[in-house]
Design an enzyme around this catalytic site. Sequence first.
Site, PDB file in Angstrom:
ATOM      1  N   LEU A  23       0.842  -1.285   0.089  1.00 56.75           N
ATOM      2  CA  LEU A  23       0.461   0.383  -0.022  1.00 56.75           C
ATOM      3  C   LEU A  23       0.934   1.213  -0.369  1.00 56.75           C
ATOM      4  O   LEU A  23       1.393   1.337   0.331  1.00 56.75           O
ATOM      5  CB  LEU A  23      -1.042   0.263   1.370  1.00 56.75           C
ATOM      6  CG  LEU A  23      -1.921  -1.344   1.321  1.00 56.75           C
ATOM      7  CD1 LEU A  23      -2.961  -0.848   2.749  1.00 56.75           C
ATOM      8  CD2 LEU A  23      -2.518  -1.260   0.044  1.00 56.75           C
ATOM      9  N   HIS A  24       0.197   2.101  -0.622  1.00 57.46           N
ATOM     10  CA  HIS A  24       0.923   3.798  -0.856  1.00 57.46           C
ATOM     11  C   HIS A  24      -0.350   4.489  -0.684  1.00 57.46           C
ATOM     12  O   HIS A  24      -1.518   4.476  -0.310  1.00 57.46           O
ATOM     13  CB  HIS A  24       1.945   3.786  -2.237  1.00 57.46           C
ATOM     14  CG  HIS A  24       0.801   3.471  -3.637  1.00 57.46           C
ATOM     15  ND1 HIS A  24      -0.017   4.108  -3.562  1.00 57.46           N
ATOM     16  CD2 HIS A  24       1.104   2.732  -3.869  1.00 57.46           C
ATOM     17  CE1 HIS A  24      -0.420   3.591  -5.027  1.00 57.46           C
ATOM     18  NE2 HIS A  24      -0.245   2.303  -4.936  1.00 57.46           N
ATOM     19  N   HIS A  47      -3.775   4.189  -2.523  1.00 58.38           N
ATOM     20  CA  HIS A  47      -4.273   3.244  -1.047  1.00 58.38           C
ATOM     21  C   HIS A  47      -4.590   3.602  -0.363  1.00 58.38           C
ATOM     22  O   HIS A  47      -5.817   3.981   0.005  1.00 58.38           O
ATOM     23  CB  HIS A  47      -2.999   2.434  -1.358  1.00 58.38           C
ATOM     24  CG  HIS A  47      -3.040   1.376  -2.380  1.00 58.38           C
ATOM     25  ND1 HIS A  47      -1.452   1.934  -2.398  1.00 58.38           N
ATOM     26  CD2 HIS A  47      -4.421   0.630  -3.040  1.00 58.38           C
ATOM     27  CE1 HIS A  47      -1.791  -0.084  -3.265  1.00 58.38           C
ATOM     28  NE2 HIS A  47      -2.955   0.431  -4.043  1.00 58.38           N
ATOM     29  N   LYS A  78      -5.779   5.615 -11.610  1.00 61.04           N
ATOM     30  CA  LYS A  78      -4.560   5.671 -12.247  1.00 61.04           C
ATOM     31  C   LYS A  78      -4.827   4.193 -13.073  1.00 61.04           C
ATOM     32  O   LYS A  78      -4.145   4.393 -14.944  1.00 61.04           O
ATOM     33  CB  LYS A  78      -3.330   4.428 -11.322  1.00 61.04           C
ATOM     34  CG  LYS A  78      -2.347   4.568 -12.213  1.00 61.04           C
ATOM     35  CD  LYS A  78      -0.799   4.136 -11.609  1.00 61.04           C
ATOM     36  CE  LYS A  78      -1.174   3.299 -10.973  1.00 61.04           C
ATOM     37  NZ  LYS A  78      -0.514   1.860 -11.964  1.00 61.04           N
ATOM     38  N   ASP A  79      -5.960   3.020 -12.655  1.00 60.31           N
ATOM     39  CA  ASP A  79      -6.527   1.529 -13.476  1.00 60.31           C
ATOM     40  C   ASP A  79      -7.444   1.952 -13.933  1.00 60.31           C
ATOM     41  O   ASP A  79      -8.632   1.996 -13.441  1.00 60.31           O
ATOM     42  CB  ASP A  79      -6.563   0.275 -12.458  1.00 60.31           C
ATOM     43  CG  ASP A  79      -5.071   0.407 -11.880  1.00 60.31           C
ATOM     44  OD1 ASP A  79      -4.606  -0.459 -12.445  1.00 60.31           O
ATOM     45  OD2 ASP A  79      -5.044   0.120 -10.680  1.00 60.31           O
ATOM     46  N   ARG A 138       4.307  -0.983  -7.937  1.00 62.00           N
ATOM     47  CA  ARG A 138       5.550  -1.576  -8.328  1.00 62.00           C
ATOM     48  C   ARG A 138       6.170  -0.738  -8.551  1.00 62.00           C
ATOM     49  O   ARG A 138       7.653  -1.547  -8.800  1.00 62.00           O
ATOM     50  CB  ARG A 138       4.526  -1.701  -9.665  1.00 62.00           C
ATOM     51  CG  ARG A 138       3.510  -3.277 -10.431  1.00 62.00           C
ATOM     52  CD  ARG A 138       2.985  -2.257 -11.515  1.00 62.00           C
ATOM     53  NE  ARG A 138       1.968  -4.228 -11.899  1.00 62.00           N
ATOM     54  CZ  ARG A 138       1.948  -4.901 -12.166  1.00 62.00           C
ATOM     55  NH1 ARG A 138       3.444  -5.417 -12.594  1.00 62.00           N
ATOM     56  NH2 ARG A 138       0.903  -6.113 -12.243  1.00 62.00           N
TER      57      ARG A 138
HETATM   58  O1  PAF Z   1      -5.978  -2.784  -8.764  1.00 57.09           O
HETATM   59  C1  PAF Z   1      -6.089  -3.584  -7.908  1.00 57.09           C
HETATM   60  O2  PAF Z   1      -5.078  -3.668  -7.309  1.00 57.09           O
HETATM   61  C2  PAF Z   1      -6.677  -4.879  -8.299  1.00 57.09           C
HETATM   62  O3  PAF Z   1      -6.536  -5.467  -9.333  1.00 57.09           O
HETATM   63  C3  PAF Z   1      -8.134  -5.245  -7.841  1.00 57.09           C
HETATM   64  C4  PAF Z   1      -9.073  -4.171  -7.870  1.00 57.09           C
HETATM   65  C5  PAF Z   1      -7.523  -5.363  -5.955  1.00 57.09           C
HETATM   66  C6  PAF Z   1      -8.268  -6.679  -7.602  1.00 57.09           C
HETATM   67  O4  PAF Z   1      -7.635  -8.059  -6.988  1.00 57.09           O
END
Ligand code: PAF
Length: 279
Positions: free
Chosen positions: A33-34, A37, A149-150, A187
């Site tokens: 976590l950063h 999060h 970001k995703d 990452r």
């Molecule tokens: O974004 C993420 O960290 C992952 O894809 C998630 C949503 C926790 C599912 O494993």
Amino acid sequence: MELVYTIADLQARLSQWVKQGKTVGLVPTMGALHEGHASLVCRSVAENDVTVVSVFVNPTQFNDPSDLAKYPRTLDADSALLEACRATLAFVPSVVEMYPTPDTRRFSYAPIDTVMEGKYRPGHFNGVCQIVSKLFDAVHPDRAYFGEKDFQQLAVIRAMVKQLDYPIEIVGCPIVREVDGLAMSSRNARLSPEERENALRISQTLFESRTFAASHTVSQTCRFVEDAVAAAPGLRLEYFELVDGDTLQPIANRRDTSYAVGCIAVFCGDVRLIDNIKY
Ligand code: PAF
């Protein structure tokens, strides 16, 4: 903050809270976590009575076994961050707990999940939907929080929620960046000091492209980004796409969309980073 390892214990806790009429926010994570999060957790804490954070490195969303093996695992530091954010409970299941039998379900949200990450990481979004739906079924949250970001993941999850009619509000939260602009990512911890410096060109290029795009066509803007990444030391572009923010489909013209997003995936050494920017 409590740590819970099984779905049975998680649900025992949740049923007490739900009986008391409390609202539940869920923040699904893979740990490491950063501050990105932390922003999701803080938002959930502000908007719900109870915040559950799942910490689970989901094997079914990794199409590259070495990427899964190298994914950082930092539970002690994660617990400290969640404690500081005042999360109520961390759910830290084992692989067997989440997948007692192989999950053979198939999720398909074409064309949203077939481009970009879907094209370069086949099966990735299927794995994401498998685990996120299992978490939704276990927690029954009122709201669930995901980072922009995703960007494509957020769109796929929204599509899944719509299709399966989950009564859950999906809350997208803005990208959190380091002071120099690099998008925060678990990452990043894998980057060497030199790679960390090289990686900075990713966000810089996206910011520059926004200025460039104001007076150039979509294809010229794509070319601008491709050339900038090719000229940057230590970076290898996997893709850059200028897409419609709702459909995730590449656009030919800025006029064709209410809002455009530039999405990029770049290898920095062997670390694959993604980022995006709204135009
Ligand atoms: O974004 C993420 O960290 C992952 O894809 C998630 C949503 C926790 C599912 O494993």
